[in-house]
Design a protein around this motif. Structure first.
Motif, short mmCIF file in Angstrom:
data_model
loop_
_atom_site.label_atom_id
_atom_site.label_comp_id
_atom_site.label_asym_id
_atom_site.label_seq_id
_atom_site.Cartn_x
_atom_site.Cartn_y
_atom_site.Cartn_z
N ALA A 78 18.90 65.58 53.58
CA ALA A 78 18.05 64.40 53.76
C ALA A 78 16.77 64.61 52.98
N PRO A 79 16.15 63.53 52.48
CA PRO A 79 14.87 63.65 51.77
C PRO A 79 13.80 64.25 52.67
N TRP A 80 12.76 64.81 52.06
CA TRP A 80 11.73 65.46 52.85
C TRP A 80 11.02 64.47 53.78
N ARG A 81 10.89 63.23 53.35
CA ARG A 81 10.24 62.24 54.21
C ARG A 81 11.05 62.01 55.48
N THR A 82 12.36 61.98 55.34
CA THR A 82 13.23 61.79 56.50
C THR A 82 13.14 62.98 57.44
N GLN A 83 13.15 64.18 56.88
CA GLN A 83 13.05 65.37 57.72
C GLN A 83 11.71 65.42 58.45
N LEU A 84 10.65 65.05 57.75
CA LEU A 84 9.33 65.09 58.37
C LEU A 84 9.19 64.02 59.45
N ALA A 85 9.90 62.90 59.28
CA ALA A 85 9.81 61.80 60.24
C ALA A 85 10.55 62.09 61.55
N ARG A 86 11.46 63.08 61.53
CA ARG A 86 12.14 63.44 62.77
C ARG A 86 11.15 64.03 63.76
N ARG A 87 11.51 63.97 65.02
CA ARG A 87 10.68 64.69 65.99
C ARG A 87 10.83 66.18 65.72
N PRO A 88 9.82 67.00 66.04
CA PRO A 88 9.94 68.45 65.80
C PRO A 88 11.07 69.05 66.61
N CYS A 89 11.56 70.19 66.17
CA CYS A 89 12.67 70.83 66.86
C CYS A 89 12.30 71.18 68.30
N ARG A 90 11.07 71.58 68.52
CA ARG A 90 10.52 71.83 69.86
C ARG A 90 9.04 71.46 69.83
#
Length: 257
Positions: free
Chosen positions: A39-51
């Motif tokens: 996934a693009p970096w913007r998509t990864q950053l837009a996810r909620r954090p892992c914890r």
């Protein structure tokens, strides 16, 4: 490879029945060694954090940074405060967002042919075995054809964060301690705090290295292997121990005779 061989690990229990690559300690910092991002970096950053707990422990470095920048008694305060402020940004990127994305590096697609002599060429080159050996390992473990690996954003943010810690934070805080408290003994408690934190980090990295692909974003949520969850909790403790030590160091300013 000059940076060391990767290793193929057995499938996980909750992150998919795929073999996964464990890159060498050097290669896991290299963009070229990582898997192409799913996934693009913007998509990864837009996810909620892992914890969320991990995110809070990362941004907590802003607390000792704020103390230094409020005090501003000398250049050492400015350097320490700015370095800690930077790491409060690089650390969440590395540990809470990009650090954990394990994706398919090889073995997917409609045209995959396990009998092809060039199938799994990249995995074979990274591990130092033949493509046929990779196929044999997949079949022996009854695994899916995909091979997992940490992606390139993962490797890049790890490199940036560790570079910041080693070449910015460490020199800045060392200079502050010498400038603020020239007496050697007055700095021993803070050195001890860092050593305790570092010991915690070494333990948590052993759990992470047992399965660096032990967490994945699947069906809109994070799924985590037990060993990786232990790593995360210990890594949060490592952060908080450093934050406590750095904050106490920033506040303790004995008078000089």
């Amino acid at each position: 490879m000059p940076w060391g061989r990767a290793e193929l690990l057995v499938p996980g229990k909750v992150t998919g029945d795929c073999l996964r690559l464990r890159l060498s300690p050097i290669a896991e910092h290299l963009w070229s060694a990582g898997a192409p991002p799913a996934a693009p970096w913007r998509t990864q950053l837009a996810r909620r954090p892992c914890r969320w707990q991990m995110l809070f422990s990362c941004v907590a470095f802003a607390v000792p940074a704020a103390v230094h920048l409020v005090k501003r008694e000398h250049l050492a305060d400015w350097l320490a405060g700015l370095a800690l402020l930077v790491v409060s940004i690089t650390s969440p990127l590395c540990d809470a967002f990009f650090f954990v994305d394990s994706t398919v590096i090889e073995g997917s697609g409609p045209n995959l042919d396990l009998d092809d002599d060039e199938a799994y060429r990249r995995t074979a080159d990274l591990v130092g075995i033949s493509c046929q050996d990779v196929v044999r390992l997949i079949q022996d473990h009854g695994a899916s054809p995909e091979i997992l690996c940490n992606d390139r954003y993962n490797n890049l943010t790890r490199l940036i964060d560790r570079y910041t810690c080693v070449f910015c934070v460490l020199p800045a805080l060392t200079y502050y301690c010498i400038r603020q408290r020239p007496a050697f003994l007055t700095n021993l408690p803070f050195a001890g705090g860092v050593l305790v934190a570092w010991a915690t980090c070494l333990v948590d990295q052993r759990y992470r290295y047992a399965d660096p692909c032990g967490i994945r974003y699947l069906d809109g949520r994070w799924v985590t292997e037990k060993s990786y969850l232990i790593h995360q909790r210990l890594h949060e403790i490592w952060h908080y121990l450093l934050v406590l030590t750095f904050t106490c160091s920033a506040l303790y300013r004995p008078g000089r005779e």
